[in-house]
Scaffold this motif. Structure first.
Motif, PDB file in Angstrom:
ATOM      1  N   GLY A  51      25.589  14.130  51.178  1.00  0.00           N
ATOM      2  CA  GLY A  51      26.413  14.673  52.246  1.00  0.00           C
ATOM      3  C   GLY A  51      25.616  15.218  53.416  1.00  0.00           C
ATOM      4  N   GLU A  67      27.481  17.079  41.463  1.00  0.00           N
ATOM      5  CA  GLU A  67      27.659  17.839  42.688  1.00  0.00           C
ATOM      6  C   GLU A  67      26.373  17.936  43.493  1.00  0.00           C
ATOM      7  OE1 GLU A  67      29.260  19.989  45.768  1.00  0.00           O
ATOM      8  OE2 GLU A  67      30.214  18.764  44.237  1.00  0.00           O
ATOM      9  N   ASN A  94      28.777   5.690  44.493  1.00  0.00           N
ATOM     10  CA  ASN A  94      30.147   6.156  44.679  1.00  0.00           C
ATOM     11  C   ASN A  94      30.255   7.257  45.729  1.00  0.00           C
ATOM     12  OD1 ASN A  94      31.207   4.340  42.826  1.00  0.00           O
ATOM     13  ND2 ASN A  94      30.952   5.738  41.101  1.00  0.00           N
ATOM     14  N   HIS A  95      29.137   7.881  46.057  1.00  0.00           N
ATOM     15  CA  HIS A  95      29.105   8.878  47.132  1.00  0.00           C
ATOM     16  C   HIS A  95      28.658   8.260  48.455  1.00  0.00           C
ATOM     17  CE1 HIS A  95      30.206  12.333  44.784  1.00  0.00           C
ATOM     18  NE2 HIS A  95      29.207  12.192  43.953  1.00  0.00           N
ATOM     19  N   ARG A 134      26.015  14.723  45.336  1.00  0.00           N
ATOM     20  CA  ARG A 134      26.999  14.682  46.424  1.00  0.00           C
ATOM     21  C   ARG A 134      26.523  15.515  47.615  1.00  0.00           C
ATOM     22  NH1 ARG A 134      30.020  17.363  49.175  1.00  0.00           N
ATOM     23  NH2 ARG A 134      29.460  19.276  48.067  1.00  0.00           N
ATOM     24  N   LYS A 135      25.978  16.696  47.352  1.00  0.00           N
ATOM     25  CA  LYS A 135      25.518  17.558  48.441  1.00  0.00           C
ATOM     26  C   LYS A 135      24.315  16.944  49.156  1.00  0.00           C
ATOM     27  CE  LYS A 135      24.260  22.282  49.657  1.00  0.00           C
ATOM     28  NZ  LYS A 135      24.082  23.684  49.196  1.00  0.00           N
ATOM     29  N   LYS A 185      25.508   7.788  42.771  1.00  0.00           N
ATOM     30  CA  LYS A 185      25.069   7.819  44.167  1.00  0.00           C
ATOM     31  C   LYS A 185      25.785   6.749  45.000  1.00  0.00           C
ATOM     32  CE  LYS A 185      20.628   9.972  43.106  1.00  0.00           C
ATOM     33  NZ  LYS A 185      19.190   9.804  42.858  1.00  0.00           N
TER      34      LYS A 185
END
Length: 540
Positions: free
Chosen positions: A188, A181, A208-209, A184-185, A206
């Motif tokens: 993002g 997470e 995959n994000h 992801r943040k 990373k």
């Protein structure tokens, strides 16, 4: 000019004999031919993330060597000189790079200083970042090292990210070990690349994000072996970089070394070359030619795809390297620097034991920027904590070079010195003076020798100090790459003669003050826990 070579068409995954016409620095036409061609032509190589300063060379001197290895462009982060000289340092790099026919692309340094837990020579705030990013020659926001600031949405950090978004420029990342997470943040927030992955699991998470992953093989930090197999399935999302390249190694190879190693592993040639040539151009929107009609004539000629020996390099249609000779000119440059500290006495490096039987110790890891935190018995003499040579627990010090202050002192394992000391003003990221030694006298001698030259790399062998002066910001030399490389190699050899078993003792030392890489590091303000992101006690 007309060239007849076997064209390596990376996009279409084809190789065929071609007639390539070049006019006014551009590719005028490309035609298939029946001619028998001996050599091969392809787009030039690109280092997708490098700190030129770590080569200890001016950009112009770096270019003179890089073209010999088929490099035509670099995505260059002037973070190091910016931490010493601020925006003046960024402009220095741009101006010097513009004096030679090589394609340097500089970013706006996002973390000057990298954290609030250390002293740098300058501060670049979000307003200055916005101003830098408004300039056409600044192509991206350099690596956002302050990943905790991103995760906690610190105001100043987010303003810098927002400035990059406003100017529609990519944001480089720097988030070692970030998973799940938190990764992801971080991604993002708009951060698009990372060169700090040290496991395949981390890189896959990373990817995959939606992040681009840079496979790094520098003089100290190396993740090629850990990550290269990802290129098979993620050819559009991988780039190659060196990050930090010392002068002796730059004389031997650059991104061509990544290519050769990947070829030796049997990875598809076109996937390798996509990472080395095309992906950086597409991601950063670089004005670099990719051997298509109308492109800038930026290309290299090699002997054979399996051997990948560079025969010649062209930039904007000009031959910048051929037959073992670089045509990049030597540039004389005025120096810039910042020093405001005084020589130290041996007593300043002494550390009272205060009854401490155990101490926390930095454990250096060869070939990595990360460190471990150890707890070990201290060695006490005359009420002072001293280096324990027998157990390879040596004293390390960081001295603020921008204003008078007491040295920060700790202990480190795996430097290996049996006598003497080594010291440097190349100490990421703030580039204060960093020194490790077998005794306090040797450390003081090495530190003071660097003050005499206002920067450099030094070995003190208990008799004399040998120095590579770095008069430009304490980071770069005015000498040629060959001279710098020879002197640096001599110092590296002498450090190993003092007992160090590290593959690159000075490069490893230079990262022991880099707080944004876990676990335990030392800034000019004290011992720092990179996991908790707070200062740590030395004594137990």
């Amino acid at each position: 000019m007309v060239f007849y070579h076997n064209l390596i068409d990376i996009r279409n995954k084809d190789i065929y004999p071609a007639k390539i016409s070049v006019e006014n620095g551009k590719i005028l036409s490309i035609e298939k031919t029946e001619a028998v061609c001996q050599n091969y032509i392809l787009p030039g190589l690109i280092d997708a993330h490098v700190h030129i300063e770590s080569s200890m060379l001016l950009p112009s001197a770096f270019a003179k060597i890089a073209v010999q290895h088929g490099t035509v462009a670099t995505v260059s982060d002037p973070h190091e000189i910016a931490n010493v000289c601020g925006i003046e340092g960024v402009d220095f790099m741009i101006n010097n790079g513009n004096k030679v026919p090589f394609k340097f692309f500089f970013g706006a340094p996002s973390c000057v200083p990298a954290t609030r837990f250390e002293t740098a020579g300058a501060v670049i705030d979000s307003k200055q970042i916005d101003q830098l990013l408004s300039r056409k020659e600044i192509l991206y926001l350099s690596e956002m090292m302050n990943y905790p600031g991103v995760l906690f949405e610190e105001d100043e950090v987010m303003k810098k990210i927002d400035a990059a978004k406003k100017h529609n420029k990519p944001i480089d990342g720097h988030a070692p070990g970030l998973l799940g997470e938190q990764a992801r943040k971080y991604i993002g927030a708009g951060i698009s690349t990372d060169h700090e992955c040290f496991t395949e699991e981390e890189a896959l998470g990373k990817l995959n994000h939606g992040m681009k992953i840079l496979i790094r093989e520098g003089s100290a930090a190396k993740n090629f072996e850990a990550l290269i197999e990802l290129l098979t399935d993620y050819e559009d999302d991988i780039m190659f970089c060196c990050d930090d390249k010392h002068p002796d190694e730059l004389l031997l190879h650059h991104i061509n070394h990544h290519v050769k190693r990947a070829i030796a592993k049997g990875i598809d040639l076109f996937k390798i070359l996509r990472a080395a040539c095309i992906n950086p151009v597409e991601h950063y929107k670089l004005p670099v030619g990719l051997l298509q009609e109308g492109d800038a004539a930026d290309f290299i000629i090699i002997d054979d795809p399996n051997k990948f020996n560079i025969l010649s390099t062209y930039i904007n249609g000009d031959c910048v390297y051929e037959n073992g000779i670089s045509n990049i000119p030597t540039i004389d440059e005025a120096t810039i620097n910042q020093f405001n500290c005084e020589k130290i006495e041996v007593s300043a490096l002494q550390l009272s034991a205060k009854g401490s039987k155990k101490i926390k110790v930095i454990e250096a890891v060869d070939g990595q920027l990360i460190t471990n935190a150890l707890t070990t018995n201290s060695k006490i003499e005359n009420g002072q904590l001293v280096s324990d040579i027998e157990n390879d627990i040596l004293k390390i010090a960081v001295i603020n070079r921008y204003e008078p202050a007491e040295p920060a002192i700790a202990f480190i394992k795996n430097m290996g010195l049996k006598k003497g000391a080594i010291a440097s003003t190349v100490a990421h990221d703030c580039h204060n003076i960093i020194c490790v030694g077998a005794n306090d006298v040797a450390m003081a001698k090495a530190i003071n020798a660097l003050l005499d030259t206002q920067g450099g790399v030094c070995v003190f062998d208990e008799k004399e100090a040998d120095i590579l002066p770095l008069p430009i910001a304490g980071l770069m030399s005015t000498r040629s790459a060959e001279e710098v490389g020879i002197t640096y190699s001599q110092l590296d050899k002498k450090a190993k003669e003092l007992g160090s078993t590290l593959s690159a003792p000075f490069m490893t030392l230079s990262f022991m003050a880099l707080l944004v890489i876990p676990n335990l590091k030392l800034s000019d303000k004290g011992l720092f826990d990179g996991e908790r992101f707070e200062f740590s006690s030395l004594r137990f």
